[in-house]
Design a protein around this motif. Structure first.
Motif, PDB file in Angstrom:
ATOM      1  N   ARG A  27      97.106  37.442  24.425  1.00 40.26           N
ATOM      2  CA  ARG A  27      98.526  37.816  24.640  1.00 40.26           C
ATOM      3  C   ARG A  27      98.818  39.095  25.399  1.00 40.26           C
ATOM      4  O   ARG A  27      99.728  39.379  25.802  1.00 40.26           O
ATOM      5  N   THR A  28      97.664  39.727  26.059  1.00 35.31           N
ATOM      6  CA  THR A  28      97.888  40.852  26.855  1.00 35.31           C
ATOM      7  C   THR A  28      98.165  40.633  28.247  1.00 35.31           C
ATOM      8  O   THR A  28      98.606  41.580  28.895  1.00 35.31           O
ATOM      9  N   PHE A  29      97.998  39.318  29.012  1.00 37.19           N
ATOM     10  CA  PHE A  29      97.916  39.018  30.374  1.00 37.19           C
ATOM     11  C   PHE A  29      99.302  39.707  30.930  1.00 37.19           C
ATOM     12  O   PHE A  29      99.471  40.273  31.869  1.00 37.19           O
ATOM     13  N   ALA A  30     100.396  39.335  30.405  1.00 35.78           N
ATOM     14  CA  ALA A  30     101.767  39.797  30.815  1.00 35.78           C
ATOM     15  C   ALA A  30     101.968  41.269  30.644  1.00 35.78           C
ATOM     16  O   ALA A  30     102.697  41.616  31.689  1.00 35.78           O
ATOM     17  N   ARG A  31     101.342  42.015  30.079  1.00 34.29           N
ATOM     18  CA  ARG A  31     101.261  43.337  30.039  1.00 34.29           C
ATOM     19  C   ARG A  31     100.225  44.057  30.898  1.00 34.29           C
ATOM     20  O   ARG A  31     100.109  45.467  30.949  1.00 34.29           O
ATOM     21  N   SER A  32      99.566  43.285  31.508  1.00 36.12           N
ATOM     22  CA  SER A  32      98.398  43.894  31.976  1.00 36.12           C
ATOM     23  C   SER A  32      98.376  43.847  33.644  1.00 36.12           C
ATOM     24  O   SER A  32      98.733  42.868  34.337  1.00 36.12           O
ATOM     25  N   LEU A  33      97.829  44.890  34.085  1.00 38.24           N
ATOM     26  CA  LEU A  33      97.536  45.128  35.633  1.00 38.24           C
ATOM     27  C   LEU A  33      96.281  44.381  35.830  1.00 38.24           C
ATOM     28  O   LEU A  33      95.405  44.343  34.905  1.00 38.24           O
ATOM     29  N   MET A  34      96.550  43.242  36.630  1.00 43.27           N
ATOM     30  CA  MET A  34      95.363  42.318  37.136  1.00 43.27           C
ATOM     31  C   MET A  34      94.643  43.048  38.536  1.00 43.27           C
ATOM     32  O   MET A  34      95.453  43.171  39.303  1.00 43.27           O
ATOM     33  N   GLY A  35      93.247  42.883  38.533  1.00 44.00           N
ATOM     34  CA  GLY A  35      92.683  43.299  39.714  1.00 44.00           C
ATOM     35  C   GLY A  35      91.619  42.333  39.915  1.00 44.00           C
ATOM     36  O   GLY A  35      91.035  41.742  39.121  1.00 44.00           O
ATOM     37  N   TRP A  36      91.237  42.321  41.311  1.00 41.22           N
ATOM     38  CA  TRP A  36      90.072  41.722  41.788  1.00 41.22           C
ATOM     39  C   TRP A  36      89.076  42.491  42.332  1.00 41.22           C
ATOM     40  O   TRP A  36      89.410  43.594  43.259  1.00 41.22           O
ATOM     41  N   PHE A  37      87.977  42.447  41.944  1.00 37.57           N
ATOM     42  CA  PHE A  37      86.717  43.212  42.448  1.00 37.57           C
ATOM     43  C   PHE A  37      85.669  42.480  43.052  1.00 37.57           C
ATOM     44  O   PHE A  37      85.688  41.261  42.970  1.00 37.57           O
ATOM     45  N   ARG A  38      84.752  42.874  43.979  1.00 36.24           N
ATOM     46  CA  ARG A  38      83.512  42.473  44.304  1.00 36.24           C
ATOM     47  C   ARG A  38      82.375  42.873  44.496  1.00 36.24           C
ATOM     48  O   ARG A  38      82.606  44.172  44.658  1.00 36.24           O
ATOM     49  N   GLN A  39      81.203  42.473  44.296  1.00 33.63           N
ATOM     50  CA  GLN A  39      80.057  43.132  44.338  1.00 33.63           C
ATOM     51  C   GLN A  39      79.104  42.306  45.087  1.00 33.63           C
ATOM     52  O   GLN A  39      78.658  41.041  44.930  1.00 33.63           O
ATOM     53  N   ALA A  40      78.722  42.827  46.064  1.00 33.06           N
ATOM     54  CA  ALA A  40      77.629  42.073  47.212  1.00 33.06           C
ATOM     55  C   ALA A  40      76.004  42.724  46.737  1.00 33.06           C
ATOM     56  O   ALA A  40      75.958  43.805  46.260  1.00 33.06           O
ATOM     57  N   PRO A  41      75.136  41.971  47.063  1.00 31.91           N
ATOM     58  CA  PRO A  41      73.830  42.538  46.725  1.00 31.91           C
ATOM     59  C   PRO A  41      73.416  43.874  47.154  1.00 31.91           C
ATOM     60  O   PRO A  41      73.518  43.852  48.346  1.00 31.91           O
ATOM     61  N   GLY A  42      72.858  44.686  46.318  1.00 35.02           N
ATOM     62  CA  GLY A  42      72.502  46.112  46.723  1.00 35.02           C
ATOM     63  C   GLY A  42      73.696  47.042  46.969  1.00 35.02           C
ATOM     64  O   GLY A  42      73.407  48.029  47.272  1.00 35.02           O
ATOM     65  N   LYS A  43      74.721  46.435  46.631  1.00 37.99           N
ATOM     66  CA  LYS A  43      76.030  47.555  46.947  1.00 37.99           C
ATOM     67  C   LYS A  43      76.844  47.577  45.347  1.00 37.99           C
ATOM     68  O   LYS A  43      76.693  46.891  44.447  1.00 37.99           O
ATOM     69  N   GLU A  44      77.631  48.616  45.439  1.00 33.85           N
ATOM     70  CA  GLU A  44      78.375  48.933  44.279  1.00 33.85           C
ATOM     71  C   GLU A  44      79.465  48.037  44.199  1.00 33.85           C
ATOM     72  O   GLU A  44      80.178  47.381  45.193  1.00 33.85           O
ATOM     73  N   ARG A  45      80.165  47.812  42.977  1.00 33.67           N
ATOM     74  CA  ARG A  45      81.394  46.961  42.750  1.00 33.67           C
ATOM     75  C   ARG A  45      82.567  47.649  43.644  1.00 33.67           C
ATOM     76  O   ARG A  45      82.586  48.876  43.383  1.00 33.67           O
TER      77      ARG A  45
END
Length: 124
Positions: A27-45
């Motif tokens: 039930r939390t989706f509508a109250r949530s900040l949504m983000g997208w992140f990515r992580q390449a091999p050998g790198k930080e998110r």
């Protein structure tokens, strides 16, 4: 229990497009900040994009600004990341995340819930 499930990743040629989806249970989706992140091999998110509850405020990493677009459908508990003009350097595992806050954040530590990730590979 909140679960996030990403889909839509795959292999695409440089210059192509992909649309990632993030289905959120609970039930939390509508109250949530949504983000997208990515992580390449050998790198930080790294932060990619974020969108507030109402969808009226978005923020992007400089590396994707003008090429990627984040959106959400609160009625369907789903967030999206439209990725256009893809480059080889966009190759990574992409994660969606939810934070129980409305103010924008670029920091992974501010996000409570995470999906399992979806692989995006851009061939040059």
């Amino acid at each position: 229990q909140v679960q996030l499930v990403e889909s839509g990743g795959g292999l695409v040629q440089a210059g192509g497009s992909l649309r990632l989806s993030c289905a959120v249970s609970g039930r939390t989706f509508a109250r949530s900040l949504m983000g997208w992140f990515r992580q390449a091999p050998g790198k930080e998110r790294e932060f990619v994009a974020a969108i507030t509850w109402s969808g009226t405020t978005t923020y992007y990493a400089d590396s994707v600004k003008g090429r990627f677009a984040i959106s959400r459908n609160n009625a369907e508990n789903t967030a999206y990341l439209q990725m256009n003009s893809l480059k080889s350097e966009d190759t990574a595992v992409y994660y969606c995340a939810a934070a129980l806050r409305n103010s924008l954040s670029l920091l992974p530590r501010d996000y409570t819930y995470w999906g399992q990730g979806t692989q995006v590979t851009v061939s040059s």
